[in-house]
Design a protein around this motif. Sequence first.
Motif, PDB file in Angstrom:
ATOM      1  N   SER A 159       0.862  -1.183   0.000  1.00 20.43           N
ATOM      2  CA  SER A 159       0.000   0.000   0.000  1.00 20.43           C
ATOM      3  C   SER A 159       0.892   1.225   0.000  1.00 20.43           C
ATOM      4  N   ALA A 215      -3.011  -6.019   8.484  1.00 19.37           N
ATOM      5  CA  ALA A 215      -3.401  -4.606   8.571  1.00 19.37           C
ATOM      6  C   ALA A 215      -2.306  -3.777   9.227  1.00 19.37           C
ATOM      7  N   PRO A 265      -6.802   1.428   8.259  1.00 19.41           N
ATOM      8  CA  PRO A 265      -6.823   0.984   6.855  1.00 19.41           C
ATOM      9  C   PRO A 265      -8.185   1.054   6.183  1.00 19.41           C
ATOM     10  N   ARG A 319      -9.868  -2.141  -2.279  1.00 18.56           N
ATOM     11  CA  ARG A 319     -10.185  -1.192  -1.212  1.00 18.56           C
ATOM     12  C   ARG A 319     -10.511  -1.981   0.064  1.00 18.56           C
ATOM     13  N   VAL A 320      -9.897  -1.588   1.160  1.00 17.31           N
ATOM     14  CA  VAL A 320     -10.085  -2.288   2.439  1.00 17.31           C
ATOM     15  C   VAL A 320     -11.433  -1.898   3.046  1.00 17.31           C
ATOM     16  N   VAL A 377      -5.044 -11.657   3.487  1.00 18.19           N
ATOM     17  CA  VAL A 377      -5.921 -10.729   2.774  1.00 18.19           C
ATOM     18  C   VAL A 377      -7.048 -11.565   2.159  1.00 18.19           C
ATOM     19  N   VAL A 427     -11.311  -5.134   8.963  1.00 19.68           N
ATOM     20  CA  VAL A 427     -10.124  -5.711   9.613  1.00 19.68           C
ATOM     21  C   VAL A 427     -10.606  -6.705  10.659  1.00 19.68           C
ATOM     22  N   ALA A 485     -11.468  -5.831   0.039  1.00 16.99           N
ATOM     23  CA  ALA A 485     -10.700  -6.807   0.807  1.00 16.99           C
ATOM     24  C   ALA A 485     -10.946  -6.625   2.299  1.00 16.99           C
ATOM     25  N   VAL A 486     -10.829  -7.725   3.008  1.00 15.77           N
ATOM     26  CA  VAL A 486     -10.814  -7.723   4.474  1.00 15.77           C
ATOM     27  C   VAL A 486      -9.437  -8.220   4.895  1.00 15.77           C
ATOM     28  N   LEU A 487      -8.814  -7.498   5.831  1.00 18.40           N
ATOM     29  CA  LEU A 487      -7.452  -7.828   6.246  1.00 18.40           C
ATOM     30  C   LEU A 487      -7.439  -8.519   7.604  1.00 18.40           C
TER      31      LEU A 487
END
Length: 412
Positions: A115, A164, A173, A186-187, A213, A190, A157-159
């Motif tokens: 990122s 993260a 994030p 795009r996050v 991710v 989390v 996305a989910v981190l």
Amino acid sequence: MGIEPAWREAIEELWRRKLRTLLTLLGLIFGIGAIVAMQGVGEGSRREALRMVESLGLHNIIVQASSPQNEDALKELRARSVGLTLADARAAQAVLPDAGRFSGEKDLRVQSVFSDYGSADVKASGVSPEYFDLSSLRVARGRALTETDNDTLAAVAVLGHQAAGELFPGTDPIGKLLKVDHVWLRVVGVLADRDLGKDEFQGVSLGSESNHVFVPLASARARFRFQPMEDEIDRFLLHVDDPSRLGGDARLIGELLNQRHGGADDTTLIVPQQLYQQSQKTQRIFSVVMGSIAAVSLLVGGIGIMNIMLANVLERRREIGLLRAVGARRNDIIVRFLREAVVICASGAVIGILFGAALAYSIAAFAGWSVSWAPIPILLSAGLCALIGLAFSVYPARQAAALDPIEAIRGE
């Protein structure tokens, strides 16, 4: 509030023979300590195993693709089977009467993830929206993936917690962009940190979601590159509403996949509940061994208490004779010696519990295990051990009460 004179006298009597009393206590201390340590480590192991299995889904059946890496073997396999697919998951859901939701997962072979704030060596997967619930993963910030994300091939996305922190150090994030290989995402969420302490359980990998991710499965299939002849998904999780039927349902899924894949052995079934039961079976064997050692220690401790009490009777014949001569009843003599035995047993129980706690933490530190306590079983065990020691003191006390007063005084 002071100690009653009778109990103070019993303590002083034992204190006058400190070395003998200490040697008598050792058997009880070791026996109770072994039981306490066994329960602490055993309870810790049970809770740790349950926590790990819950991360896999205690009511889930996991079907894992196991296609060969060799290209020639893979071509031969693909002549009979297209590999693991979402259609397999839907078929399994349709066949099982008590099947609930399912979630597919596809591992992404990524080269770089970064990122504007940092980069990280993380794993990436495409998952169905139900994945987070079925894997007992909780979102700490933002939101999880949704059906809409999957249907619209959203670039979101989910981190995991660790991912993260490495990709967005010192900043939130949520709403920010990261790049996975050539794809910008795009996050939107989390995950909460879930430290399982181990990377695998009974040979099954777990705990990697912290450094992960997650993207919608349909988005992953559409936006990322895959090798020819790869499985459509690498695994799927199927939730079963009735846990008592997990074993039978797993066999049924195995037969279903065998038919759908033309007899090709290209899948592996994992039933987390059975992994937990196998772990507990091993734990029970450990408990039996430790319990046997503790029982021997308690037997030695009980014999030690009997020995010291018999020695006390022999040494205090004159005292017993004088007490009987001035009007003490047999029951008074029995109570007098049992009171001393109670002091020994109570002291051994308290010291044994402390010794057992220290032993449990020492074992855990050396072996990398965890320790948990269930107070009621520990107190019941310590109380039972103390009663065993007290039972061994009844015979010497009765022997003391049976002494003839005149013969006792003359014998001295």
